[in-house]
Design a protein around this motif. Structure first.
Motif, short mmCIF file in Angstrom:
data_model
loop_
_atom_site.label_atom_id
_atom_site.label_comp_id
_atom_site.label_asym_id
_atom_site.label_seq_id
_atom_site.Cartn_x
_atom_site.Cartn_y
_atom_site.Cartn_z
N LEU A 75 0.81 -1.22 0.00
CA LEU A 75 0.00 0.00 0.00
C LEU A 75 0.85 1.28 0.00
O LEU A 75 0.54 2.21 -0.75
N ILE B 214 0.48 4.25 -2.84
CA ILE B 214 0.20 5.65 -2.50
C ILE B 214 1.30 6.56 -3.03
O ILE B 214 1.03 7.64 -3.56
N TRP C 70 -8.06 8.20 -9.25
CA TRP C 70 -7.39 7.65 -8.08
C TRP C 70 -8.38 7.38 -6.94
O TRP C 70 -8.27 6.36 -6.25
N PHE D 179 -8.85 3.67 -5.33
CA PHE D 179 -8.66 3.38 -3.90
C PHE D 179 -9.95 2.86 -3.27
O PHE D 179 -9.93 2.02 -2.37
N LYS E 116 -8.59 8.64 2.89
CA LYS E 116 -7.33 8.57 3.66
C LYS E 116 -6.14 8.41 2.71
O LYS E 116 -5.12 9.09 2.85
N CYS E 117 -6.27 7.50 1.73
CA CYS E 117 -5.19 7.28 0.79
C CYS E 117 -4.93 8.51 -0.06
O CYS E 117 -3.77 8.85 -0.36
N GLU F 296 -2.95 11.05 1.94
CA GLU F 296 -1.56 10.62 2.06
C GLU F 296 -0.79 10.83 0.76
O GLU F 296 0.42 11.04 0.78
N ALA F 297 -1.50 10.74 -0.36
CA ALA F 297 -0.85 10.94 -1.66
C ALA F 297 -0.76 12.40 -2.05
O ALA F 297 -0.17 12.75 -3.08
#
Length: 331
Positions: free
Chosen positions: A195, A199, A280, A284, A322-323, A326-327
């Motif tokens: 993961l 990301i 994206w 995800f 969340k992902c 983070e990206a």
């Protein structure tokens, strides 16, 4: 040597060939009946194609005509196939409205191909869906029999015909490039470990190529092939997850789908997102289903369909958000 497709406009019955052989031998039906130990009526039924040549009668004919029994059996099989095909064509001739229900793009994109002069036939469309009849299509796609871990129905979708074509196209592409069967727990473990890499890859691929008006992948009319897509496919394949990009339809604007297909987790995405961020987020979201929800379900995004477990959709949305953060995407 390339084999050419031969269209048989008429296949003679084995009885017609037998009649020619009898004339050559100077025999009539009564003579043949006596030599075979059959009644004249039974022989006439064979000659008139009123009954089939069986293994027993084929062997008897071999004894009399010296033509191998297998020849007579094969001629009977060819004739039976011809008659069945003609009967099926006749039964499909009054179902042209079913064919017109599907978007014309399936032909433009060459998902379904028709031979010249055969444009009105339903056969190519049936073969595309790998079903034997429009009724079988109804049972499979609309009557809650779509084969996934559990059955779903596309009956509530605004355009089930376009949606089913999009789903089926993904199956065809998947079958062209087989993957090893996967187990749920090992895939989840590999996904958790990979993961951060996914990301980071998303963070490095937030912008569209300069020449691209939208994301385009492996389509004949594409001016730009987006390397981000191939890279994402490669990363996920190492994990044991298949990622496919398939152009959707205006009447069924599906953004993404998650399912297990032939024991491989499959994420199928639209191939022409106007914004990379939308792609994206959809990816995800579907990835969350692989990570948390296993084999028991199929999820379609950006299309009206009843989900049996809306809480799973909420969980997938939270994971995607969340992902994305983070990206480095703005959510």
């Amino acid at each position: 040597m390339n084999e050419k497709k031969i269209e048989l406009w008429h296949v003679p019955s084995p009885g017609m060939e037998l009649a020619e052989k009898l004339e050559e031998m100077g025999l009539d039906a009564n003579d043949l009946a006596a030599r075979m130990g059959y009644t004249p009526k039974a022989v006439n039924d064979i000659l008139q194609a009123n009954c089939r040549i069986t293994p027993d009668s084929a062997i008897a004919l071999e004894m009399v005509t010296e033509i191998p029994a297998i020849y007579w059996l094969r001629r009977q099989m060819s004739y039976d196939e011809f008659i069945s095909r003609e009967r099926i064509k006749a039964s499909l001739s009054d179902q042209s409205l079913w064919k017109k229900s599907f978007p014309s793009e399936v032909v433009v994109r060459e998902w379904v191909r028709y031979d010249k002069g055969d444009e009105k036939s339903l056969i190519p469309l049936l073969k595309f869906f790998a079903v034997a009849s429009p009724q079988a299509w109804d049972r499979y796609y609309k009557d809650a029999r779509l084969k996934v871990a559990f059955r779903i129905s596309l009956a509530e979708v605004k355009d089930p015909y376009a949606a089913s074509a999009w789903i089926r196209r993904g199956e065809i592409l998947a079958d062209r490039d087989p993957m090893e069967k996967q187990e749920q727990i090992p895939v989840r473990k590999c996904l958790k470990a990979a993961l951060p890499e996914i990301i980071a890859f998303a963070a490095a691929n937030k912008a569209l190529p300069k020449r691209a008006k939208n994301i385009t992948y492996t389509t004949p009319e594409a001016d730009v092939v987006d390397d981000c897509m191939t890279g994402l496919q490669e990363i996920c394949r190492k994990i044991g997850i298949r990622v496919l990009f398939v152009q959707n339809f205006k009447s069924a604007p599906i953004h993404g789908m998650y399912r297990w297909y032939k024991d491989v987790p499959l994420i199928q995405l639209h191939d022409r997102f106007e914004k990379r961020a939308t792609m994206w987020f959809t990816f995800f979201h579907e990835l969350a289903h692989v990570l948390y929800h296993g084999k028991k379900g199929i999820c379609l995004q950006n299309i009206e369909i009843t989900h049996n477990h809306p809480e799973k959709e909420d969980e997938a949305n939270c994971f995607a958000q969340k992902c994305m953060l983070e990206a480095g995407f703005e959510v």
